[in-house]
Design a protein around this motif. Structure first.
Motif, PDB file in Angstrom:
ATOM      1  N   LEU A 280       7.506  25.807 -76.718  1.00  0.00           N
ATOM      2  CA  LEU A 280       7.410  24.606 -77.544  1.00  0.00           C
ATOM      3  C   LEU A 280       7.924  24.879 -78.962  1.00  0.00           C
ATOM      4  O   LEU A 280       7.462  25.807 -79.620  1.00  0.00           O
TER       5      LEU A 280
ATOM      6  N   TYR B 147      11.285  21.465 -76.403  1.00  0.00           N
ATOM      7  CA  TYR B 147      11.140  22.802 -75.855  1.00  0.00           C
ATOM      8  C   TYR B 147      12.515  23.459 -75.751  1.00  0.00           C
ATOM      9  O   TYR B 147      13.533  22.791 -75.656  1.00  0.00           O
TER      10      TYR B 147
ATOM     11  N   PHE C  69       8.081  15.752 -77.644  1.00  0.00           N
ATOM     12  CA  PHE C  69       8.078  17.219 -77.698  1.00  0.00           C
ATOM     13  C   PHE C  69       9.509  17.746 -77.563  1.00  0.00           C
ATOM     14  O   PHE C  69      10.330  17.166 -76.846  1.00  0.00           O
TER      15      PHE C  69
ATOM     16  N   PHE D  64       6.486  19.230 -82.028  1.00  0.00           N
ATOM     17  CA  PHE D  64       6.031  18.028 -81.362  1.00  0.00           C
ATOM     18  C   PHE D  64       5.593  16.998 -82.396  1.00  0.00           C
ATOM     19  O   PHE D  64       5.423  17.319 -83.586  1.00  0.00           O
TER      20      PHE D  64
ATOM     21  N   PHE E 268       2.615  26.094 -70.529  1.00  0.00           N
ATOM     22  CA  PHE E 268       3.293  26.217 -69.235  1.00  0.00           C
ATOM     23  C   PHE E 268       3.279  27.653 -68.724  1.00  0.00           C
ATOM     24  O   PHE E 268       3.380  28.608 -69.506  1.00  0.00           O
ATOM     25  N   GLY E 269       3.196  27.805 -67.411  1.00  0.00           N
ATOM     26  CA  GLY E 269       3.502  29.065 -66.772  1.00  0.00           C
ATOM     27  C   GLY E 269       5.006  29.229 -66.645  1.00  0.00           C
ATOM     28  O   GLY E 269       5.775  28.318 -66.968  1.00  0.00           O
ATOM     29  N   LYS E 270       5.432  30.406 -66.165  1.00  0.00           N
ATOM     30  CA  LYS E 270       6.865  30.688 -66.083  1.00  0.00           C
ATOM     31  C   LYS E 270       7.495  30.201 -64.786  1.00  0.00           C
ATOM     32  O   LYS E 270       8.719  30.290 -64.632  1.00  0.00           O
ATOM     33  N   GLY E 271       6.677  29.727 -63.884  1.00  0.00           N
ATOM     34  CA  GLY E 271       7.214  29.095 -62.687  1.00  0.00           C
ATOM     35  C   GLY E 271       7.346  30.010 -61.499  1.00  0.00           C
ATOM     36  O   GLY E 271       7.356  31.245 -61.608  1.00  0.00           O
TER      37      GLY E 271
ATOM     38  N   PRO F 250      -0.978  20.721 -77.139  1.00  0.00           N
ATOM     39  CA  PRO F 250       0.091  20.491 -76.155  1.00  0.00           C
ATOM     40  C   PRO F 250      -0.093  21.362 -74.919  1.00  0.00           C
ATOM     41  O   PRO F 250      -0.828  22.349 -74.930  1.00  0.00           O
TER      42      PRO F 250
ATOM     43  N   GLY G 215      10.402  31.172 -69.773  1.00  0.00           N
ATOM     44  CA  GLY G 215       9.788  29.885 -69.481  1.00  0.00           C
ATOM     45  C   GLY G 215      10.048  28.858 -70.564  1.00  0.00           C
ATOM     46  O   GLY G 215      10.964  28.989 -71.382  1.00  0.00           O
ATOM     47  N   LEU G 216       9.212  27.824 -70.577  1.00  0.00           N
ATOM     48  CA  LEU G 216       9.313  26.764 -71.566  1.00  0.00           C
ATOM     49  C   LEU G 216       8.549  27.168 -72.820  1.00  0.00           C
ATOM     50  O   LEU G 216       7.378  27.533 -72.744  1.00  0.00           O
TER      51      LEU G 216
ATOM     52  N   MET H  29      18.774  26.246 -73.137  1.00  0.00           N
ATOM     53  CA  MET H  29      18.583  24.897 -72.613  1.00  0.00           C
ATOM     54  C   MET H  29      17.474  24.256 -73.444  1.00  0.00           C
ATOM     55  O   MET H  29      16.377  24.822 -73.554  1.00  0.00           O
TER      56      MET H  29
ATOM     57  N   GLY I  70      15.657  18.557 -65.890  1.00  0.00           N
ATOM     58  CA  GLY I  70      14.359  18.707 -66.509  1.00  0.00           C
ATOM     59  C   GLY I  70      13.249  18.704 -65.476  1.00  0.00           C
ATOM     60  O   GLY I  70      13.436  18.234 -64.348  1.00  0.00           O
ATOM     61  N   PRO I  71      12.081  19.240 -65.828  1.00  0.00           N
ATOM     62  CA  PRO I  71      10.945  19.215 -64.900  1.00  0.00           C
ATOM     63  C   PRO I  71      10.550  17.779 -64.547  1.00  0.00           C
ATOM     64  O   PRO I  71      10.562  16.893 -65.398  1.00  0.00           O
TER      65      PRO I  71
ATOM     66  N   PHE J 114      10.061  14.518 -68.816  1.00  0.00           N
ATOM     67  CA  PHE J 114      11.155  15.263 -69.421  1.00  0.00           C
ATOM     68  C   PHE J 114      12.497  14.581 -69.248  1.00  0.00           C
ATOM     69  O   PHE J 114      12.748  13.894 -68.240  1.00  0.00           O
TER      70      PHE J 114
ATOM     71  N   LEU K 214       6.539  24.520 -61.604  1.00  0.00           N
ATOM     72  CA  LEU K 214       5.869  24.907 -62.841  1.00  0.00           C
ATOM     73  C   LEU K 214       4.466  24.328 -62.882  1.00  0.00           C
ATOM     74  O   LEU K 214       4.249  23.202 -62.450  1.00  0.00           O
TER      75      LEU K 214
ATOM     76  N   GLN L  58      14.187  26.465 -73.056  1.00  0.00           N
ATOM     77  CA  GLN L  58      13.888  27.159 -71.811  1.00  0.00           C
ATOM     78  C   GLN L  58      14.908  28.256 -71.610  1.00  0.00           C
ATOM     79  O   GLN L  58      16.106  27.995 -71.551  1.00  0.00           O
TER      80      GLN L  58
ATOM     81  N   LEU M 171      14.972  21.017 -73.946  1.00  0.00           N
ATOM     82  CA  LEU M 171      14.358  19.925 -73.190  1.00  0.00           C
ATOM     83  C   LEU M 171      13.467  19.098 -74.105  1.00  0.00           C
ATOM     84  O   LEU M 171      12.654  19.634 -74.849  1.00  0.00           O
TER      85      LEU M 171
ATOM     86  N   TYR N  71       4.707  20.559 -61.880  1.00  0.00           N
ATOM     87  CA  TYR N  71       6.031  19.986 -62.018  1.00  0.00           C
ATOM     88  C   TYR N  71       6.977  20.674 -61.051  1.00  0.00           C
ATOM     89  O   TYR N  71       6.797  21.842 -60.693  1.00  0.00           O
TER      90      TYR N  71
END
Lengths: 113, 109
Positions: free
Chosen positions: A45, A35, A33, A48, B99-102, B96, A42-43, A88, B43-44, A104, B87, A37, A90, B36
């Motif tokens: 996608l 991503y 994958f 993938f 994710f939440g924003k943390g 896939p 947030g992350l 960033m 990275g996470p 990751f 996260l 950020q 990832l 995470y």
């Protein structure tokens, strides 16, 4: 332990350049994958891949492409870099089959000037 | 429309002050919920997977729980080294992770 290695921690490129970000995993994972950020977002996608030479678009594929010629390597390509691609980036990998966690890399902080 | 919402966005705790982080989700057909930890500039790092309501997982000072609508990450007697962004992510079907924003946690000595 799973090791996901991204080729650069920091990268500075100019607008319009073609940029390659490389990612290698050492656990024979089927899935990989990419991503990005960003603060407050947030992350997200980008692309993938569930197998060699396969690719699927994620949520924000515009301006990007990917290549997966070998199982362990997944490359992200910025066809013509723009300042809004400063971020960033990832890379992650996971085993195939039933629900498996993604692992990751430490990311590439890319700046487009 | 967010499918995964984490709260609070930021949390500041004194060392030893226990608390919980929340991850609520609105998806149906959950296959797994993942937690995470992410340190600045890295990275996470995978912590836990929870698969069904009622399940709990523990690791050191962290305990994750899951209900049909949310998950909690309980932090017992935190230390400064627990400071990080946490996260959560959900998997539905074969898609896939989402994710939440943390939650950005700061533990002050």
């Amino acid at each position: 332990d799973v090791k996901v290695t991204q080729s650069s921690r920091y990268l500075v490129k100019r607008t319009g350049e073609k940029v390659f970000l490389e990612c290698v995993q050492d656990m024979d994972h089927e899935n990989m994958f990419w991503y990005r950020q960003d603060p407050g977002l947030g992350l997200r996608l980008i692309y993938f891949s569930y197998d060699v030479k396969m690719k699927e678009k994620g949520d924000i594929p515009e301006g990007y492409s990917v290549s997966r010629e070998k199982k362990e390597r997944f490359s992200l390509i910025l066809e013509s870099a723009s300042t809004n691609q400063t971020s960033m980036y990832l890379c992650a990998s996971s085993a195939g089959g039933s629900t498996q966690p993604q692992h990751f890399g430490d990311g590439t902080r890319l700046s487009i000037l | 429309e967010d499918q995964v919402t984490q709260s609070p966005e930021a949390l500041r705790l004194q060392e030893g002050e226990s608390s919980s982080l929340n991850c609520s989700y609105t998806v149906s057909g959950l296959r797994g919920l993942f937690w995470y930890r992410q340190d600045p500039g890295k990275g996470p790092e995978f912590l836990f997977t929870l698969y069904s309501a009622g399940e709990e997982k523990e690791k050191e000072r962290l305990k994750a729980t899951l209900t049909k609508k949310e998950s909690f990450l309980h932090i017992t007697a935190p230390k400064p080294e627990d400071s990080a962004t946490y996260l959560c992510a959900v998997q539905v079907g074969n898609t896939p992770l989402v994710f939440g924003k943390g939650t950005r946690l700061s533990v002050i000595a």
